[in-house]
Design an enzyme around this catalytic site. Sequence first.
Site, mmCIF file in Angstrom:
data_model
loop_
_atom_site.group_PDB
_atom_site.id
_atom_site.type_symbol
_atom_site.label_atom_id
_atom_site.label_comp_id
_atom_site.label_asym_id
_atom_site.label_seq_id
_atom_site.Cartn_x
_atom_site.Cartn_y
_atom_site.Cartn_z
ATOM 1 N N ARG A 176 -75.895 -74.012 -110.740
ATOM 2 C CA ARG A 176 -75.003 -74.658 -111.189
ATOM 3 C C ARG A 176 -74.333 -75.105 -109.802
ATOM 4 O O ARG A 176 -74.338 -73.930 -109.567
ATOM 5 C CB ARG A 176 -74.274 -74.643 -111.608
ATOM 6 N N LYS A 200 -70.800 -70.185 -117.164
ATOM 7 C CA LYS A 200 -69.773 -71.213 -117.659
ATOM 8 C C LYS A 200 -69.035 -70.102 -118.791
ATOM 9 O O LYS A 200 -70.085 -69.699 -118.916
ATOM 10 C CB LYS A 200 -69.942 -72.496 -118.741
ATOM 11 N N HIS A 274 -77.007 -81.415 -109.668
ATOM 12 C CA HIS A 274 -77.222 -80.507 -111.191
ATOM 13 C C HIS A 274 -79.226 -81.525 -110.893
ATOM 14 O O HIS A 274 -79.762 -81.723 -111.980
ATOM 15 C CB HIS A 274 -75.964 -81.868 -111.996
ATOM 16 N N ARG A 277 -81.040 -78.665 -110.463
ATOM 17 C CA ARG A 277 -81.111 -78.468 -111.549
ATOM 18 C C ARG A 277 -82.191 -78.150 -112.515
ATOM 19 O O ARG A 277 -82.851 -77.969 -113.146
ATOM 20 C CB ARG A 277 -79.501 -77.597 -111.582
ATOM 21 N N HIS A 300 -78.343 -72.128 -120.589
ATOM 22 C CA HIS A 300 -77.805 -72.516 -121.464
ATOM 23 C C HIS A 300 -77.050 -71.719 -122.840
ATOM 24 O O HIS A 300 -78.353 -70.836 -123.855
ATOM 25 C CB HIS A 300 -78.985 -73.412 -122.314
ATOM 26 N N TYR A 309 -84.858 -81.065 -121.670
ATOM 27 C CA TYR A 309 -85.516 -81.686 -120.581
ATOM 28 C C TYR A 309 -87.267 -81.708 -121.269
ATOM 29 O O TYR A 309 -87.823 -82.069 -120.179
ATOM 30 C CB TYR A 309 -86.035 -79.986 -119.752
#
Length: 332
Positions: A176, A200, A274, A277, A300, A309
């Site tokens: 990110r 995150k 992004h 990514r 994730h 994806y």
Amino acid sequence: MTPGGDPRPSREQAALRPGDSRILEQYLSHLRIERGLSANTLAAYRRDLTRYLSHLAHAEIDPVAVDPQVLSAWLQALRTGADGGSALSAASAARSLAAVRGLHSFLDAERVSTTGDPARLVPTPSLPSRLPHPLAIDQVEALLEAAGRPGTGRDSAQRALRDRALLELLYGIGARISEATGLDLDDVDREQRSALLRGKGDKQRVVPVGRFALEALDAYLTRGRPALAARGTGTPAVFLGSRGTRLTRQAAWQVVRRAAEAAEPALTEPISPHTLRHSYATHLLHGGADVRSVQELLGHASVTTTQLYTQVTVDSLRETHASAHPRAQRGA
């Protein structure tokens, strides 16, 4: 500074009733301490909840007494701008509702709500199916080449080395933008060909770094960063701005935008950090990587996010099959 990371209260926040302000600060403190949310995420929660609590204050409704009808009316006001703010898309309204759901769940858990958790009975706005649009490999190469092309002005050669290294890392490790700009020198282990990323919620993960990204990073650290660092005060950040301080997320966005403009006409769609990514994940799956491994590499929390994806990959394979197989055409 407030717990949400904002240096000063907004005009709307300043107009909140004292009790509402206390509720807001208590909830943001809970998110920061108990759930470990980042300053950027907390700032987004603060904006959404301030707008919501301002709406309740204007309607003279206590947050602990909200019922589903009030929430539904507020959600409709968000979509139309009838609450005095700008009209929001379904995606933005859904994000705001998620913040409000968390607040009412918190109030219910703290046993201060007189109506339980009203948000449980309010449906989330339906969202259109949005799949990521990855770049083709030749488009990635055009973007990376454009990023490393020196421009004009002071430090143009050093900045070109930095920009190439930044984009090589964004694509090479699927970072990110905040993870890339948050990298410190000690986070990169060139012997082990790995990097430590802080994602995150300040969750950490170690990811492998490929040869092309390492070579671009070495070139920048050897021939680019020292000149930029000489203007600063010794920050450990890998990526530096023109003043020798850590490169901001906004400045990194500009790096990607400039490279995309320089790479035209190879790139036909808007490019963001992004996008690289997305491309990283999709190209891994195309190459045979399993979803669980890609989930770990991307950081994730849920494999459901990563499975988005796989749909991109299936769509691409379907197109290839339809155009290449002799009995795939309709009516064959």
